[in-house]
Motif scaffolding. Structure first.
Motif, mmCIF file in Angstrom:
data_model
loop_
_atom_site.group_PDB
_atom_site.id
_atom_site.type_symbol
_atom_site.label_atom_id
_atom_site.label_comp_id
_atom_site.label_asym_id
_atom_site.label_seq_id
_atom_site.Cartn_x
_atom_site.Cartn_y
_atom_site.Cartn_z
ATOM 1 N N SER A 53 0.815 -1.216 0.000
ATOM 2 C CA SER A 53 0.000 0.000 0.000
ATOM 3 C C SER A 53 0.850 1.267 0.000
ATOM 4 O O SER A 53 0.308 2.368 0.099
ATOM 5 C CB SER A 53 -0.926 0.020 1.218
ATOM 6 N N LEU A 111 -5.589 -2.203 2.931
ATOM 7 C CA LEU A 111 -5.263 -0.793 3.152
ATOM 8 C C LEU A 111 -5.021 -0.063 1.837
ATOM 9 O O LEU A 111 -5.284 1.142 1.739
ATOM 10 C CB LEU A 111 -4.027 -0.687 4.045
ATOM 11 N N VAL A 114 -8.303 1.150 0.907
ATOM 12 C CA VAL A 114 -8.723 2.236 1.798
ATOM 13 C C VAL A 114 -8.006 3.534 1.434
ATOM 14 O O VAL A 114 -8.638 4.601 1.314
ATOM 15 C CB VAL A 114 -8.429 1.869 3.268
ATOM 16 N N TYR A 115 -6.700 3.467 1.261
ATOM 17 C CA TYR A 115 -5.931 4.673 0.938
ATOM 18 C C TYR A 115 -6.277 5.205 -0.455
ATOM 19 O O TYR A 115 -6.309 6.420 -0.668
ATOM 20 C CB TYR A 115 -4.428 4.380 1.006
ATOM 21 N N THR A 117 -9.183 5.030 -1.904
ATOM 22 C CA THR A 117 -10.451 5.737 -1.739
ATOM 23 C C THR A 117 -10.225 7.087 -1.063
ATOM 24 O O THR A 117 -10.831 8.099 -1.436
ATOM 25 C CB THR A 117 -11.434 4.893 -0.913
ATOM 26 N N ALA A 118 -9.338 7.105 -0.069
ATOM 27 C CA ALA A 118 -9.038 8.358 0.638
ATOM 28 C C ALA A 118 -8.445 9.393 -0.319
ATOM 29 O O ALA A 118 -8.765 10.586 -0.227
ATOM 30 C CB ALA A 118 -8.063 8.089 1.790
#
Length: 307
Positions: A53, A111, A114-115, A117-118
């Motif tokens: 990630s 992750l 998740v990152y 998307t962030a």
């Protein structure tokens, strides 16, 4: 080193633009973020871990640095925010993988999503462009004739080298890479060491984000997409075992340069940039295949010697 020299000779013959001072500068500049990511990845692979990630984590940190610059924050504070955010993300990664006891490749894959998307949320679907030049100017300041950016890179490598070669931290990482259970029985604080490795790797990724903003002054929606693959490839090319227990920091530097030379040279001789990922993946598969074959030969030799 030999592979890098052969690649340089090949691309010099294939393109008149390769062996120039401007192109050498380009290769070195494009190697900075990868070098920092690869140093952190070296520590993780040495203990048998991995973090795929790292590219998008760098993107999150880069957005924070860029937003602070947009808000007219001091470039020193904005620059320091990169490693700080990276270290915080490293704590999150460590919590998921180490404390949550999730296999590193699975946890960091989650992750990654998740990152990613962030990054989209923080950017609001648009590139972050036209950032102030203040951080770029600070990085260009000279100390005894040497750019501050180069001084930071040299000091960072020195710190990583010192931690790995002159403190118990490096010995513990290698012990965990050889066998986590044996390391634990030997008194190694496995949980603490593994957490520290992820946090330190995260701080290096955050520093890479600071350099990214200073060099390019924008953040793309796809920022850092291939950085994780490139970092693993560079580290493995440099002689670090993906199975843990063996690493080379000097080899990592050479692996980074070799990878960037190959990517730059292929582009200059007319190979589409899309194929750069294919080349990187192919090199990774080739090196891992050789490592597996080498391990099998060693096991076979050890079995024969016991007879």
């Amino acid at each position: 080193m030999i592979a890098a020299l052969l690649a340089i000779a090949l691309f010099t013959a294939g393109s008149p633009y390769f062996a120039t001072a401007d192109n050498a500068t380009t290769i070195l500049r494009n190697s900075i973020e990868l070098l920092l990511a690869a140093l952190g990845m070296t520590l993780l692979l040495a203990m048998g871990g991995i973090d795929i990630s790292v590219g998008v984590a760098m993107g999150v940190a880069a957005i924070v640095v860029g937003r602070l610059l947009q808000a007219d924050t001091s470039p020193f504070i904005a620059g320091l925010s990169g490693p700080i955010v990276g270290a915080l993300l490293g704590i999150l990664t460590g919590a998921v993988v180490v404390l949550g006891r999730i296999p590193a490749i699975v946890g960091t894959l989650g992750l990654f999503g998740v990152y990613r998307t962030a990054v989209f949320i923080l950017l609001g679907g648009q590139w972050l462009t036209g950032l102030p030049t203040s951080l770029t100017e600070v990085m260009g300041l000279r100390i005894a004739g040497i750019p501050l950016s180069a001084v930071i890179l040299i000091l960072t490598y020195a710190v990583v080298w010192f931690l790995f070669r002159r403190t118990p931290f490096g010995t513990h990482l290698l012990a965990i890479g050889h066998s986590e259970e044996k390391a634990r029985l030997s008194g190694v604080p496995v949980t603490r060491v593994r957490m520290a490795a992820f946090v330190f790797s995260g701080a290096l990724i955050g520093l890479a984000a600071t350099f990214y903003i200073a060099n390019y002054r924008n953040v793309a929606m796809t920022v850092g997409g291939s950085l994780g693959l490139d970092a693993v490839a560079a580290v493995v090319l440099g002689g670090t075992s993906i199975l843990g227990g063996r690493c080379s920091l000097v080899g990592t530097v050479l692996g980074v340069l070799l990878l960037r030379i190959l990517q730059n040279g292929l582009l200059l001789i007319g190979v589409p940039s899309l194929w750069q990922t294919v080349v990187t993946g192919g090199l990774l598969i080739a090196v891992l295949t050789l490592e597996v074959l080498g391990n099998r030969l060693n096991l076979a030799k050890a079995g024969w010697m016991k007879r």
